[in-house]
Write an enzyme that holds these catalytic residues in place. Structure first.
Site, PDB file in Angstrom:
ATOM      1  N   HIS A  46       0.850  -1.190   0.000  1.00 25.15           N
ATOM      2  CA  HIS A  46       0.000   0.000   0.000  1.00 25.15           C
ATOM      3  C   HIS A  46       0.886   1.240   0.000  1.00 25.15           C
ATOM      4  O   HIS A  46       2.039   1.205   0.450  1.00 25.15           O
ATOM      5  CB  HIS A  46      -0.889   0.019   1.234  1.00 25.15           C
ATOM      6  N   GLU A  48       0.936   3.807   1.889  1.00 25.57           N
ATOM      7  CA  GLU A  48       1.441   4.167   3.213  1.00 25.57           C
ATOM      8  C   GLU A  48       2.623   3.288   3.617  1.00 25.57           C
ATOM      9  O   GLU A  48       3.599   3.774   4.193  1.00 25.57           O
ATOM     10  CB  GLU A  48       0.339   4.011   4.278  1.00 25.57           C
ATOM     11  N   CYS A  76      -6.096   1.946   5.792  1.00 26.42           N
ATOM     12  CA  CYS A  76      -6.771   0.712   6.196  1.00 26.42           C
ATOM     13  C   CYS A  76      -6.238   0.281   7.567  1.00 26.42           C
ATOM     14  O   CYS A  76      -5.255   0.853   8.058  1.00 26.42           O
ATOM     15  CB  CYS A  76      -6.534  -0.380   5.151  1.00 26.42           C
ATOM     16  N   CYS A  79      -2.412  -0.547   7.535  1.00 24.59           N
ATOM     17  CA  CYS A  79      -1.555   0.647   7.474  1.00 24.59           C
ATOM     18  C   CYS A  79      -1.625   1.438   8.773  1.00 24.59           C
ATOM     19  O   CYS A  79      -0.610   1.961   9.234  1.00 24.59           O
ATOM     20  CB  CYS A  79      -1.943   1.504   6.273  1.00 24.59           C
TER      21      CYS A  79
END
Length: 138
Positions: A46, A48, A76, A79
């Site tokens: 992701h 992040e 999410c 993260c």
């Protein structure tokens, strides 16, 4: 947030879910990332996570308590957990994610000292996501 939107556009152009992230520390961008889950065949890639890894490398340590993460969509739970462990000082995010955002599961996933600002350039961040998914449905 404008830099994070540029990263999100890069993800969009690579046919990745268009989420971008930028870490700023002491007024300077120290890390950038965008979703790369398809390209890397890695569900943890992701925006992040990529930005956290780059930022901790730039800082020379695992803590980001003096830094701000700008991300185009609400993190999410995965993260948010990583941001907790990194003890990021502040998170500014654009679009709220009502289905997969961390706040729908547990706002306490973040470090207790982390400050959060939601809705930063939310319309621009949301528009990019809507464009991406409408293109997928066509």
């Amino acid at each position: 947030m404008l830099e994070a939107l540029k990263e999100a556009q890069m993800a969009f152009d690579e046919d990745e879910i268009p989420i971008g992230a930028v870490v700023v520390c002491r007024g300077r961008v120290i890390a950038k990332g965008h979703n790369m889950t398809e390209m890397l065949h890695d569900p943890t890639a992701h925006a992040e996570m990529i930005a956290i890894t780059a930022a901790t490398e730039a800082m020379g340590g695992k803590y980001l308590n003096g830094c701000t993460l700008y991300v185009t969509v609400e993190p999410c739970p995965m993260c948010a957990g990583a941001l907790n462990w990194a003890q990021v000082g502040r998170i500014d995010y654009g679009a709220i994610d009502p289905k997969r955002g961390y706040s729908m599961f547990s706002p306490s996933l973040l470090h207790p000292k982390t400050e959060v600002m939601a809705g930063v350039l939310a319309d621009s961040c949301s528009a990019l996501m809507k464009d991406f998914f409408s293109r997928k449905r066509d």
